[in-house]
Design an enzyme around this catalytic site. Sequence first.
Site, PDB file in Angstrom:
ATOM      1  CG  ASN A 126     -44.028 -75.898  43.662  1.00 31.85           C
ATOM      2  OD1 ASN A 126     -43.710 -75.248  44.649  1.00 31.85           O
ATOM      3  ND2 ASN A 126     -43.135 -76.497  42.901  1.00 31.85           N
ATOM      4  CB  ILE A 446     -31.246 -73.711  54.136  1.00 32.78           C
ATOM      5  CG1 ILE A 446     -31.555 -72.483  55.001  1.00 32.78           C
ATOM      6  CG2 ILE A 446     -32.488 -74.573  54.003  1.00 32.78           C
ATOM      7  CD1 ILE A 446     -31.825 -72.797  56.458  1.00 32.78           C
ATOM      8  N   GLY A 447     -28.675 -75.713  53.145  1.00 33.53           N
ATOM      9  CA  GLY A 447     -28.314 -76.949  52.440  1.00 33.53           C
ATOM     10  C   GLY A 447     -27.512 -76.748  51.183  1.00 33.53           C
ATOM     11  CG  ASP A 504     -35.757 -80.239  41.809  1.00 31.50           C
ATOM     12  OD1 ASP A 504     -35.996 -79.034  41.712  1.00 31.50           O
ATOM     13  OD2 ASP A 504     -36.531 -81.052  42.343  1.00 31.50           O
ATOM     14  CE1 TYR A 527     -37.481 -67.655  42.548  1.00 28.76           C
ATOM     15  CE2 TYR A 527     -38.331 -69.699  43.476  1.00 28.76           C
ATOM     16  CZ  TYR A 527     -37.273 -68.837  43.241  1.00 28.76           C
ATOM     17  OH  TYR A 527     -36.013 -69.146  43.697  1.00 28.76           O
ATOM     18  CG  ASP A 614     -34.839 -79.084  53.758  1.00 28.97           C
ATOM     19  OD1 ASP A 614     -34.552 -78.862  54.941  1.00 28.97           O
ATOM     20  OD2 ASP A 614     -34.064 -78.856  52.814  1.00 28.97           O
ATOM     21  CG  HIS A 657     -35.752 -74.798  55.303  1.00 27.16           C
ATOM     22  ND1 HIS A 657     -35.572 -73.578  55.908  1.00 27.16           N
ATOM     23  CD2 HIS A 657     -35.991 -74.534  53.997  1.00 27.16           C
ATOM     24  CE1 HIS A 657     -35.691 -72.627  55.002  1.00 27.16           C
ATOM     25  NE2 HIS A 657     -35.955 -73.172  53.839  1.00 27.16           N
ATOM     26  CD  GLU A 679     -39.697 -67.200  52.370  1.00 24.60           C
ATOM     27  OE1 GLU A 679     -39.387 -66.614  51.330  1.00 24.60           O
ATOM     28  OE2 GLU A 679     -40.767 -67.808  52.516  1.00 24.60           O
ATOM     29  CG  HIS A 707     -36.155 -66.523  46.651  1.00 29.04           C
ATOM     30  ND1 HIS A 707     -36.701 -66.537  47.915  1.00 29.04           N
ATOM     31  CD2 HIS A 707     -36.192 -67.799  46.215  1.00 29.04           C
ATOM     32  CE1 HIS A 707     -37.058 -67.768  48.225  1.00 29.04           C
ATOM     33  NE2 HIS A 707     -36.767 -68.547  47.214  1.00 29.04           N
TER      34      HIS A 707
END
Length: 767
Positions: A126, A446-447, A504, A527, A614, A657, A679, A707
Amino acid sequence: MVQSSVLGFPRIGGQRELKKITEAYWSGKATVEELLAKGKELREHNWKLQQKAGVDIIPSNDFSYYDQVLDLSLLFNAIPERYTKFDLAPIDVLFAMGRGLQKKATETQAAVDVTALEMVKWFDSNYHYVRPTFSHSTEFKLNTAAGIKPVDEFNEAKALGVQTRPVILGPVSYLYLGKADKDSLDLEPISLLPKILPVYKELLQKLKEAGAEQVQIDEPVLVLDLPEAVQSKFKEAYDALVGADVPELILTTYFGDVRPNLKAIENLPVAGFHFDFVRVPEQLDEVASILKDGQTLSAGVVDGRNIWKTDFAKASAVVQKAIEKVGKDKVVVATSSSLLHTPVDLESETKLDAVIKDWFSFATQKLDEVVVIAKNVSGEDVSKQLEANAASIKARSESSITNDPKVQERLTTINEALATRKAAFPERLTEQKAKYNLPLFPTTTIGSFPQTKDIRINRNKFAKGQITAEEYEAFINKEIETVVRFQEEIGLDVLVHGEPERNDMVQYFGEQLNGFAFTTNGWVQSYGSRYVRPPIIVGDVSRPKAMTVKESVYAQSITSKPMKGMLTGPVTILRWSFPRDDVSGKIQALQLGLALRDEVNDLEGAGITVIQVDEPAIREGLPLRAGKERSDYLNWAAQSFRVATSGVENSTQIHSHFCYSDLDPNHIKALDADVVSIEFSKKDDPNYIQEFSEYPNHIGLGLFDIHSPRIPSKQEFVSRIEEILKVYPASKFWVNPDCGLKTRGWPEVKESLTNMVEAAKEFRAKY
């Protein structure tokens, strides 16, 4: 004496110090000097911690302000031309490549407007790396504008009295994991190997001059299915790099099985190899057979990817077998991979149930584990540690916490009918068109919407009991109404409630499901400055009560437009949690699918008939090699999604998604969702759109990078949509961002979404 080794340590700090200083720097609240000083402080802490634990081989150059692969691109001058035009400091070039940069002109500096490089998953973890991007004009050289990071950090540790082993991503992996820039799509990055090898050689020579005795050179692509043309590059690379004027090289792999590529490395003139024996213990015999006289075998027996205690008896047995193969003086006990993927320190968890806490080991505790195992196989007396470890392992295996007979019984009811919609997509589409009457180019998000400081403060107050449940609910409803009214105002077609109540997208659900444990400080870098606190699956999973219905029903009650119910899918919850290691991923995913099925059905029953489930992590769970394991995974991953979503009526529209991944349309088709969003904003390859030209259901290819704080213009959206419509039919195309908007600020969200909606309206007028 068998030595102990760590391949890398978390860089984020025990209290997320790196995130705080980095974001302060980005917002202009901290100077570059303060940023660099905090980095130095974190590195010193990590080196001293490992030294104190007794680790023999301590890594350096595992620290990064953003991403270690991006660091290498900056160091090797693999900087696309668009980032070199603005007279930015090296650290700002790094951040611009990682997250994009948009600055208005000042008296002393021209305006800056550049998008970020593509960000993709680091293998099946991840963590995300910033993808190296090359062109025909890329000129590799040591970019010394900000020093030479691996050398500087080695010297920094040396000045503290810590001899380290620098870590560098190897040349074959660095190039293979990269891509051609949009102006050089005919370029094969691996063809640049002859150009980059002299720069690697120069770097290694400078490390040797600084006093480095060994370098850990990572070649993780060796666990992938590599074409023969790429396999042959390892000999070319390491024949060129190895020599008396460079440190010894330990070629390092992790996350999988190296055996299919063993011929590529069996005659390399390196000083040793590291292999992951946590993921693939059965590869020991074959990998040991390629070692030549004098080469060392670093045995990865302490899991760098999960939080469960290492079974000392099992790990010691693996190391003992390695010793029998190559000799005690040639074996090193190591973590399987960098500890980047684990939380920093279990001792900071003061609220975990003591019984469950005893089953865990975080990065700091894993230092002790490699040391104890090394001492054990060296013949030192560690009997007390072995006894305590055995007792802990036994207690977990026998605990009632892990087993729920009702969940296990319900699993037996899953069959094909349970995982199949009532009708095929064409029939469902007819009913959905009649029900929703959406225009061409329907717009949605997307949410999530921005998680403001006010939201975080009130969530924290509620958690601490400083406000009542009624007060918190009133606050959340007010936030939901703000989001709904904004969406109506700009003309979005299918709305979301913005998820202000969610901390989250995985933790929020895990906290409401049986079978999970949670940390208060178990942060892991995903990230850049985005950290996550993965839940831990400790037992069989079930849903005791509805999780999202209340907020979705309220949101739908204040608008006449369709409101999406928002859920995280079973595979993503599994992949973004620390999973159990005592039952299969399939069992855990199907348990989650059943729990989510109950939630989907409750949402539909409450009048929420557009429901998004998702699955951004479905691609990252794909086994790294083709074969039966991969096909089995795809089958149960899709099945768990369909188990969750197939209990609804034809007129209920199921969305899903995906992000951070290169996706095969066939993987998505197997989910049988009515609408998928993917994406897409940083995809430069036109062939990627072509892959979806035959996708039968509806699709939204993400039109802007969430991002990055950068705001795309209306014309940019128009141009992007025009490119897509050359391949994909307008009748099936949705208009949406790449991903959720949680990490963005309201000003940039408002302007970006307004431009997106206006672009969609322009296309409706044309069609």
